[in-house]
Design a protein around this motif. Structure first.
Motif, mmCIF file in Angstrom:
data_model
loop_
_atom_site.group_PDB
_atom_site.id
_atom_site.type_symbol
_atom_site.label_atom_id
_atom_site.label_comp_id
_atom_site.label_asym_id
_atom_site.label_seq_id
_atom_site.Cartn_x
_atom_site.Cartn_y
_atom_site.Cartn_z
ATOM 1 N N LYS A 1 7.704 -2.201 10.806
ATOM 2 C CA LYS A 1 8.343 -0.876 11.452
ATOM 3 C C LYS A 1 9.084 -0.666 11.071
ATOM 4 C CE LYS A 1 8.096 -0.831 16.327
ATOM 5 N NZ LYS A 1 7.449 -1.355 18.053
ATOM 6 N N GLU A 2 9.968 -1.091 10.740
ATOM 7 C CA GLU A 2 11.122 -1.019 9.597
ATOM 8 C C GLU A 2 10.961 -0.614 8.613
ATOM 9 O OE1 GLU A 2 14.260 -4.235 10.072
ATOM 10 O OE2 GLU A 2 13.296 -4.444 12.077
ATOM 11 N N LYS A 3 10.180 -1.326 8.088
ATOM 12 C CA LYS A 3 9.233 -1.028 6.652
ATOM 13 C C LYS A 3 8.986 0.956 6.611
ATOM 14 C CE LYS A 3 8.486 -5.549 4.554
ATOM 15 N NZ LYS A 3 8.376 -6.888 5.155
ATOM 16 N N ALA A 4 8.026 0.870 7.699
ATOM 17 C CA ALA A 4 7.527 1.966 7.635
ATOM 18 C C ALA A 4 9.085 3.082 7.601
ATOM 19 C CB ALA A 4 6.919 2.390 9.106
ATOM 20 N N GLU A 5 9.582 3.215 8.715
ATOM 21 C CA GLU A 5 10.856 4.498 9.119
ATOM 22 C C GLU A 5 11.718 3.976 7.683
ATOM 23 O OE1 GLU A 5 13.157 1.808 12.198
ATOM 24 O OE2 GLU A 5 10.477 2.706 13.435
ATOM 25 N N ALA A 6 11.949 2.576 6.941
ATOM 26 C CA ALA A 6 12.261 3.249 5.472
ATOM 27 C C ALA A 6 11.800 4.168 4.501
ATOM 28 C CB ALA A 6 12.598 1.221 5.040
ATOM 29 N N LEU A 7 10.585 4.152 4.569
ATOM 30 C CA LEU A 7 9.250 4.357 3.534
ATOM 31 C C LEU A 7 9.677 5.713 3.973
ATOM 32 C CD1 LEU A 7 7.145 1.730 2.794
ATOM 33 C CD2 LEU A 7 8.853 3.328 1.000
ATOM 34 N N ILE B 1 8.185 7.007 6.953
ATOM 35 C CA ILE B 1 6.616 6.950 7.124
ATOM 36 C C ILE B 1 5.983 6.922 9.021
ATOM 37 C CG2 ILE B 1 4.101 5.869 7.130
ATOM 38 C CD1 ILE B 1 4.834 4.530 4.898
ATOM 39 N N PRO B 2 5.166 7.278 9.509
ATOM 40 C CA PRO B 2 5.402 7.986 11.617
ATOM 41 C C PRO B 2 4.322 6.703 11.638
ATOM 42 C CG PRO B 2 4.959 9.872 10.274
ATOM 43 C CD PRO B 2 4.980 9.112 9.148
ATOM 44 N N VAL B 3 5.054 6.312 12.537
ATOM 45 C CA VAL B 3 5.101 4.726 13.443
ATOM 46 C C VAL B 3 4.513 5.449 14.736
ATOM 47 C CG1 VAL B 3 5.570 2.318 14.410
ATOM 48 C CG2 VAL B 3 6.149 3.438 12.387
ATOM 49 N N ILE C 1 0.811 -0.979 0.293
ATOM 50 C CA ILE C 1 -0.427 0.344 0.372
ATOM 51 C C ILE C 1 0.549 1.532 0.142
ATOM 52 C CG2 ILE C 1 -1.864 0.905 1.236
ATOM 53 C CD1 ILE C 1 -1.914 -1.418 2.879
ATOM 54 N N ALA C 2 1.910 1.396 0.939
ATOM 55 C CA ALA C 2 2.437 2.354 1.038
ATOM 56 C C ALA C 2 3.153 2.861 -0.581
ATOM 57 C CB ALA C 2 3.813 2.873 2.828
ATOM 58 N N GLN D 1 -2.070 9.283 0.985
ATOM 59 C CA GLN D 1 -0.702 8.909 1.839
ATOM 60 C C GLN D 1 -0.872 8.695 2.867
ATOM 61 O OE1 GLN D 1 0.023 13.368 2.169
ATOM 62 N NE2 GLN D 1 2.239 12.877 3.985
ATOM 63 N N VAL D 2 0.498 8.024 3.073
ATOM 64 C CA VAL D 2 -0.086 6.760 4.574
ATOM 65 C C VAL D 2 0.685 7.750 5.537
ATOM 66 C CG1 VAL D 2 0.805 4.211 5.344
ATOM 67 C CG2 VAL D 2 0.206 4.820 2.844
ATOM 68 N N LYS D 3 -0.372 7.685 6.005
ATOM 69 C CA LYS D 3 0.486 8.894 7.213
ATOM 70 C C LYS D 3 1.260 8.528 8.615
ATOM 71 C CE LYS D 3 -1.233 13.016 7.253
ATOM 72 N NZ LYS D 3 -0.149 14.805 6.711
ATOM 73 N N VAL D 4 -0.208 7.346 8.909
ATOM 74 C CA VAL D 4 1.278 6.427 9.983
ATOM 75 C C VAL D 4 0.800 5.122 9.808
ATOM 76 C CG1 VAL D 4 -1.081 6.960 11.837
ATOM 77 C CG2 VAL D 4 1.364 6.600 12.177
ATOM 78 N N LEU D 5 1.884 4.696 10.436
ATOM 79 C CA LEU D 5 1.761 2.941 10.862
ATOM 80 C C LEU D 5 0.766 2.740 12.085
ATOM 81 C CD1 LEU D 5 2.103 0.180 10.053
ATOM 82 C CD2 LEU D 5 4.091 0.261 10.831
ATOM 83 N N VAL D 6 0.005 2.191 12.708
ATOM 84 C CA VAL D 6 -0.140 2.043 13.597
ATOM 85 C C VAL D 6 -0.082 0.393 14.265
ATOM 86 C CG1 VAL D 6 -1.897 1.788 15.705
ATOM 87 C CG2 VAL D 6 -1.960 3.672 13.942
ATOM 88 N N CYS D 7 1.174 -0.237 15.016
ATOM 89 C CA CYS D 7 1.361 -1.034 15.248
ATOM 90 C C CYS D 7 1.555 -1.350 16.659
ATOM 91 C CB CYS D 7 3.085 -1.149 15.078
ATOM 92 S SG CYS D 7 3.466 -2.828 15.325
#
Ligand code: GAR
Length: 190
Positions: free
Chosen positions: A44-50, A52-54, A18-19, A30-36
């Motif tokens: 979480k690492e995938k979000a950081e690489a892109l 995207i705030p977690v 999706i991101a 726009q993917v504004k945030v990952l909720v984990c």
């Protein structure tokens, strides 16, 4: 662009699909945030690489679900999120989140619901010896993998398939289907 939040607990391949589509401009979101909800989740690492705030939380730090969901709602409101996509979020959504985002929470599930709800849908399809299974995208209600079905796609199970090979086939479909359904939803076609 529609602001979306993705919720995930695990490896995050759907989050990534999706991101990536959104980042590439192929999805009007726009993917504004990952909720984990899991400390060591690879997503979480995938979000950081892109970039995207977690928003990461530990459910056991809260007395009850309503408490962490109230905090999540606050994070989502601050990010002006309009749509939630659950992508391997292995937790039932409670009334606090459901009320705040009524009709705007989607989930993807690796079976043809209502068959095989729950956490082990792929293994259960293998064990049941069914010849077809698939992928479902649906709106979330208070139940476990219930709620109005938006889209489904069929996967045939071959005699040579095991849970691992089937999972791979299912996930390939998920990575294409979920962004497509999100796109239809934000474009008002659903
Ligand atoms: C996905 O296959 C999704 O359909 C499933 O978890 C996987 C998460 O993979 N969801 C459920 O089983 C919900 N009951 P991912 O972390 O690689 O996206």
């Amino acid at each position: 662009l529609t602001n979306i939040a993705v919720f995930a607990s695990g490896s995050g391949s759907n989050f990534d699909a999706i991101a990536q589509e959104a980042t590439a401009g192929r999805l009007p979101c726009q993917v504004k945030v990952l909720v984990c909800d899991r400390e060591n989740a690879p997503v979480k690492e995938k979000a950081e690489a892109l970039g995207i705030p977690v928003f990461s939380f530990r459910p056991r730090d809260y007395e009850q679900k309503a408490d962490f969901e109230a905090e999540i709602v606050q994070v989502l409101k601050e990010a002006e999120v309009d749509l939630i996509a659950l992508a391997g979020y292995m937790r039932l959504v409670g009334p606090t989140l459901l009320k705040a985002y009524e009709g705007r929470i989607m989930n993807i599930h690796p079976s043809l619901l209502p068959a095989f709800p729950g956490k082990h849908a792929v293994e259960q399809a293998i064990e049941a010896n069914v010849k077809v299974t698939g992928v479902t995208v649906h709106l979330v209600d208070e139940g476990m993998d219930t709620g109005p079905i938006i889209e489904q796609e069929v996967v045939r199970i071959q005699a040579t398939d095991d849970a691992q090979s089937l999972q791979k086939k299912i996930q390939q479909i998920e990575h294409r289907l979920y962004p497509a359904v999100i796109q239809q939803f934000v474009e008002g076609e659903i």
